[in-house]
Design a protein around this motif. Structure first.
Motif, PDB file in Angstrom:
ATOM      1  N   ALA A  28       0.826  -1.217   0.000  1.00 27.01           N
ATOM      2  CA  ALA A  28       0.000   0.000   0.000  1.00 27.01           C
ATOM      3  C   ALA A  28       0.859   1.265   0.000  1.00 27.01           C
ATOM      4  O   ALA A  28       0.530   2.251  -0.674  1.00 27.01           O
ATOM      5  N   LEU A  29       1.977   1.239   0.752  1.00 30.22           N
ATOM      6  CA  LEU A  29       2.812   2.439   0.859  1.00 30.22           C
ATOM      7  C   LEU A  29       3.403   2.850  -0.493  1.00 30.22           C
ATOM      8  O   LEU A  29       3.191   3.997  -0.931  1.00 30.22           O
ATOM      9  N   PRO A  30       4.173   2.001  -1.196  1.00 27.90           N
ATOM     10  CA  PRO A  30       4.716   2.446  -2.482  1.00 27.90           C
ATOM     11  C   PRO A  30       3.638   2.766  -3.505  1.00 27.90           C
ATOM     12  O   PRO A  30       3.810   3.676  -4.326  1.00 27.90           O
ATOM     13  N   SER A  31       2.501   2.050  -3.469  1.00 31.30           N
ATOM     14  CA  SER A  31       1.407   2.357  -4.388  1.00 31.30           C
ATOM     15  C   SER A  31       0.881   3.764  -4.151  1.00 31.30           C
ATOM     16  O   SER A  31       0.689   4.544  -5.092  1.00 31.30           O
ATOM     17  N   ARG A  32       0.664   4.094  -2.879  1.00 34.54           N
ATOM     18  CA  ARG A  32       0.143   5.421  -2.536  1.00 34.54           C
ATOM     19  C   ARG A  32       1.127   6.530  -2.904  1.00 34.54           C
ATOM     20  O   ARG A  32       0.749   7.573  -3.464  1.00 34.54           O
ATOM     21  N   LEU A  33       2.414   6.316  -2.604  1.00 36.87           N
ATOM     22  CA  LEU A  33       3.418   7.347  -2.874  1.00 36.87           C
ATOM     23  C   LEU A  33       3.580   7.583  -4.370  1.00 36.87           C
ATOM     24  O   LEU A  33       3.663   8.726  -4.829  1.00 36.87           O
ATOM     25  N   ALA A  34       3.614   6.497  -5.153  1.00 37.65           N
ATOM     26  CA  ALA A  34       3.767   6.650  -6.600  1.00 37.65           C
ATOM     27  C   ALA A  34       2.561   7.369  -7.201  1.00 37.65           C
ATOM     28  O   ALA A  34       2.707   8.244  -8.064  1.00 37.65           O
ATOM     29  N   SER A  35       1.362   7.018  -6.757  1.00 36.57           N
ATOM     30  CA  SER A  35       0.148   7.664  -7.263  1.00 36.57           C
ATOM     31  C   SER A  35       0.129   9.138  -6.900  1.00 36.57           C
ATOM     32  O   SER A  35      -0.239  10.002  -7.706  1.00 36.57           O
ATOM     33  N   GLN A  36       0.519   9.432  -5.679  1.00 39.82           N
ATOM     34  CA  GLN A  36       0.513  10.812  -5.192  1.00 39.82           C
ATOM     35  C   GLN A  36       1.430  11.694  -6.028  1.00 39.82           C
ATOM     36  O   GLN A  36       1.064  12.816  -6.413  1.00 39.82           O
ATOM     37  N   HIS A  37       2.620  11.214  -6.353  1.00 36.55           N
ATOM     38  CA  HIS A  37       3.590  12.061  -7.044  1.00 36.55           C
ATOM     39  C   HIS A  37       3.425  12.031  -8.556  1.00 36.55           C
ATOM     40  O   HIS A  37       3.875  12.949  -9.238  1.00 36.55           O
ATOM     41  N   ARG A  38       2.755  11.008  -9.063  1.00 36.90           N
ATOM     42  CA  ARG A  38       2.486  11.038 -10.493  1.00 36.90           C
ATOM     43  C   ARG A  38       1.289  11.919 -10.806  1.00 36.90           C
ATOM     44  O   ARG A  38       1.278  12.639 -11.816  1.00 36.90           O
ATOM     45  N   GLY A  39       0.310  11.881  -9.947  1.00 41.07           N
ATOM     46  CA  GLY A  39      -0.882  12.680 -10.185  1.00 41.07           C
ATOM     47  C   GLY A  39      -1.761  12.070 -11.261  1.00 41.07           C
ATOM     48  O   GLY A  39      -1.511  10.971 -11.760  1.00 41.07           O
ATOM     49  N   GLY A  40      -2.815  12.766 -11.620  1.00 34.40           N
ATOM     50  CA  GLY A  40      -3.717  12.292 -12.659  1.00 34.40           C
ATOM     51  C   GLY A  40      -4.731  11.288 -12.130  1.00 34.40           C
ATOM     52  O   GLY A  40      -4.884  11.090 -10.923  1.00 34.40           O
ATOM     53  N   THR A  41      -5.409  10.625 -13.052  1.00 34.24           N
ATOM     54  CA  THR A  41      -6.489   9.706 -12.676  1.00 34.24           C
ATOM     55  C   THR A  41      -6.157   8.246 -12.969  1.00 34.24           C
ATOM     56  O   THR A  41      -7.008   7.375 -12.820  1.00 34.24           O
ATOM     57  N   THR A  42      -4.917   7.962 -13.399  1.00 27.92           N
ATOM     58  CA  THR A  42      -4.546   6.578 -13.698  1.00 27.92           C
ATOM     59  C   THR A  42      -4.516   5.760 -12.411  1.00 27.92           C
ATOM     60  O   THR A  42      -4.276   6.280 -11.321  1.00 27.92           O
ATOM     61  N   GLN A  43      -4.729   4.467 -12.570  1.00 30.43           N
ATOM     62  CA  GLN A  43      -4.796   3.559 -11.425  1.00 30.43           C
ATOM     63  C   GLN A  43      -3.597   2.619 -11.409  1.00 30.43           C
ATOM     64  O   GLN A  43      -3.095   2.195 -12.451  1.00 30.43           O
ATOM     65  N   VAL A  44      -3.161   2.288 -10.210  1.00 28.12           N
ATOM     66  CA  VAL A  44      -2.077   1.325 -10.044  1.00 28.12           C
ATOM     67  C   VAL A  44      -2.605  -0.075 -10.352  1.00 28.12           C
ATOM     68  O   VAL A  44      -3.669  -0.480  -9.871  1.00 28.12           O
ATOM     69  N   THR A  45      -1.847  -0.810 -11.159  1.00 29.05           N
ATOM     70  CA  THR A  45      -2.238  -2.179 -11.504  1.00 29.05           C
ATOM     71  C   THR A  45      -1.336  -3.230 -10.873  1.00 29.05           C
ATOM     72  O   THR A  45      -1.728  -4.390 -10.750  1.00 29.05           O
ATOM     73  N   ASP A  46      -0.122  -2.825 -10.472  1.00 31.13           N
ATOM     74  CA  ASP A  46       0.792  -3.816  -9.901  1.00 31.13           C
ATOM     75  C   ASP A  46       1.903  -3.116  -9.125  1.00 31.13           C
ATOM     76  O   ASP A  46       2.337  -2.018  -9.501  1.00 31.13           O
ATOM     77  N   VAL A  47       2.330  -3.763  -8.033  1.00 33.53           N
ATOM     78  CA  VAL A  47       3.503  -3.327  -7.272  1.00 33.53           C
ATOM     79  C   VAL A  47       4.434  -4.534  -7.199  1.00 33.53           C
ATOM     80  O   VAL A  47       4.053  -5.599  -6.705  1.00 33.53           O
ATOM     81  N   SER A  48       5.646  -4.384  -7.673  1.00 29.57           N
ATOM     82  CA  SER A  48       6.578  -5.504  -7.740  1.00 29.57           C
ATOM     83  C   SER A  48       7.116  -5.871  -6.358  1.00 29.57           C
ATOM     84  O   SER A  48       6.925  -5.144  -5.377  1.00 29.57           O
ATOM     85  N   GLU A  49       7.787  -6.991  -6.304  1.00 27.91           N
ATOM     86  CA  GLU A  49       8.533  -7.345  -5.098  1.00 27.91           C
ATOM     87  C   GLU A  49       9.666  -6.338  -4.897  1.00 27.91           C
ATOM     88  O   GLU A  49      10.138  -5.702  -5.845  1.00 27.91           O
ATOM     89  N   PHE A  50      10.128  -6.208  -3.665  1.00 29.64           N
ATOM     90  CA  PHE A  50      11.248  -5.313  -3.383  1.00 29.64           C
ATOM     91  C   PHE A  50      12.555  -5.919  -3.869  1.00 29.64           C
ATOM     92  O   PHE A  50      12.769  -7.133  -3.805  1.00 29.64           O
ATOM     93  N   THR A  51      13.432  -5.062  -4.352  1.00 27.73           N
ATOM     94  CA  THR A  51      14.802  -5.429  -4.705  1.00 27.73           C
ATOM     95  C   THR A  51      15.743  -4.681  -3.771  1.00 27.73           C
ATOM     96  O   THR A  51      15.663  -3.449  -3.667  1.00 27.73           O
ATOM     97  N   THR A  52      16.613  -5.398  -3.106  1.00 26.37           N
ATOM     98  CA  THR A  52      17.497  -4.790  -2.119  1.00 26.37           C
ATOM     99  C   THR A  52      18.884  -4.594  -2.694  1.00 26.37           C
ATOM    100  O   THR A  52      19.503  -5.539  -3.200  1.00 26.37           O
ATOM    101  N   GLY A  53      19.393  -3.358  -2.642  1.00 26.97           N
ATOM    102  CA  GLY A  53      20.753  -3.049  -3.055  1.00 26.97           C
ATOM    103  C   GLY A  53      21.635  -2.792  -1.851  1.00 26.97           C
ATOM    104  O   GLY A  53      21.270  -3.122  -0.713  1.00 26.97           O
TER     105      GLY A  53
END
Length: 451
Positions: A28-53
């Motif tokens: 929920a967190l990365p989905s919300r943050l990405a939507s917030q900063h992209r703006g517009g009316t598009t909807q999130v369809t997928d959030v990938s697994e985390f990759t650790t560097g």
């Protein structure tokens, strides 16, 4: 010098606790943050697994119109100046988008969540250049020893083009970039990868570093020499073996500071952007020609002395310096043929750009890089930037070059009486720390999260 094992254990605990918090709030967190900063009316369809560097953990957020955003969280415990690092990277990416042809991610937004700062940027397609050359069946995974010279040359060509483009903007002082009223200025201290490692693996107090910019290379090299001294003074564990080892490390650092003072004094700019962590594992490519599609991870990028830009690249064997042989002369035997190959590729790229009018003859890097191996600047700059390799580099390549043959007693005579007195005091303190086996706590957990 080894990492402080107690500091490693402490940072591992920070990371584990922070990671649990991040996972509890995701996806929920990365989905919300990405939507917030992209703006517009598009909807999130997928959030990938985390990759650790090494210093960040990332995931990709996909939208119903096909757009993808990368959400990146600096890792608590591994990144020790997370807010400053994030601001620096955001500024550098914006500058590079405006003033170079490098394919860098476009910044969508940044901010803070309960576990610290984050960055949102565009997702770039491609495969890591290092991965294209790696044999994953080897343990540890590394460049395939059977990779062709043709592929190595293609990889070098892509890296050479990135390095040339990064070297073109020039500045009059050393530090981190910020945009003020539409103008780009150096107004923050240079936050280096080595500073992060000194705090993370050496447990130095974060406040020990200065916060100023530098008008000359001499001033900055003196600062780096001072950081090497602070490392010896403040790391408590796994730092010295005995009294003689302590004296030898003390001598190396004071003599290195003398070399820096004698070499540079008040040498002015121009200065160039330099990325401490620029390597093939931060470059994305596609196709059989290894066409560069993206250059990522600009977090430890700052305006630095020209010598950093003019020094031969450390990554030519596709290994980090920490993975080199303990005998640096043995490393040099493997490195030198690759350097000659890279310099040939670099000269070809320079000539092409000069003929196209996209750079001038005076902007060539190849001659400087070749000279850096002959005059010792390669090792001097690496010692300045790599505190945990400092002693091996100093005694293998720098001491006799600058001071000639001699014993430790001869070297001791090069110090002032005040410096010799300080040496005996330090030896006593370090021997006491060896027996205590404890870790200093410089910050509260709230301060660590906020930093």
């Amino acid at each position: 010098m080894e990492w402080d094992h107690l500091s490693e254990e402490y940072n591992d605990r920070l990371f584990a606790g922070w990671l649990r918090l991040l996972f509890q709030e995701s996806p929920a967190l990365p989905s919300r943050l990405a939507s917030q900063h992209r703006g517009g009316t598009t909807q999130v369809t997928d959030v990938s697994e985390f990759t650790t560097g090494a210093y960040n953990i990332c995931c990709t957020v996909s939208f119903d119109d096909g757009f993808r955003a990368l959400v990146r969280f600096p890792i608590l415990g591994r990144s020790r100046f997370r807010t400053e690092k994030t601001l620096n990277e955001a500024s550098v990416m914006k500058f590079l988008c405006q003033h170079t042809t490098l394919p860098v991610p476009r910044l969508l937004g940044m901010g803070r969540w309960g576990g610290g700062p984050y960055l949102i940027m565009t997702f770039l397609e491609g495969t890591l250049l290092s991965k294209r050359l790696r044999n994953p069946t080897l343990d540890p995974p590394r460049v395939d020893p059977n990779v062709s010279d043709a592929d190595i040359e293609l990889a070098y060509r892509g890296m050479a083009q990135v390095m040339l483009e990064l070297s073109k903007p020039t500045f009059s002082s050393i530090g981190a970039l910020r945009e003020e009223s539409g103008a780009w200025k150096v107004i923050q201290r240079p936050l280096s990868l080595n500073m992060n490692e000194l705090v993370r693996a050496g447990n130095l107090p974060p406040a020990i570093f200065g916060d100023k910019t530098f008008g000359t290379a001499g001033e900055y090299f003196q600062e780096l020499a001072t950081q090497q001294l602070l490392h010896l003074q403040y790391q408590r564990n796994d730092v010295v073996e005995d009294e003689q080892d302590c004296r030898k490390k003390y001598l190396a650092r004071y003599l290195f500071r003398k070399i820096a003072r004698d070499l540079y004094q008040d040498q002015p700019g121009p200065f160039h952007l330099y990325c401490d962590d620029l390597r093939p594992s931060n470059v994305l490519v596609s196709g059989p020609e290894f066409t560069t599609t993206g250059v990522i991870d600009w977090e430890f990028t700052y305006v630095a002395p020209a010598e950093f830009t003019y020094t031969a690249p450390w990554w030519l064997l596709f290994e980090s310096p920490e993975a080199w042989e303990a005998d640096l002369n043995a490393f040099l035997l493997r490195y030198t043929p690759r350097l000659q190959l890279f310099l040939g590729v670099l000269r070809s790229c320079e000539t092409e750009q000069i003929q196209k009018g996209t750079m001038t003859e005076s902007q060539r890097l190849s001659d400087h890089m070749a000279q850096s191996m002959d005059n010792g600047r390669f090792w001097f700059c690496l010692a300045a930037r790599k505190s945990f390799m400092f002693d091996d580099i100093y005694w293998t390549f720098l001491d006799q070059r600058y001071f000639g043959p001699g014993s430790l007693e001869d070297r001791l005579c090069l110090l002032s009486q005040e410096e010799r007195d300080e040496l005996e005091t330090l030896v006593s303190v370090k021997m006491q720390q060896v027996s205590e086996k404890r870790l200093d706590e410089h910050l509260s957990i709230d301060d660590v999260i906020d930093l």
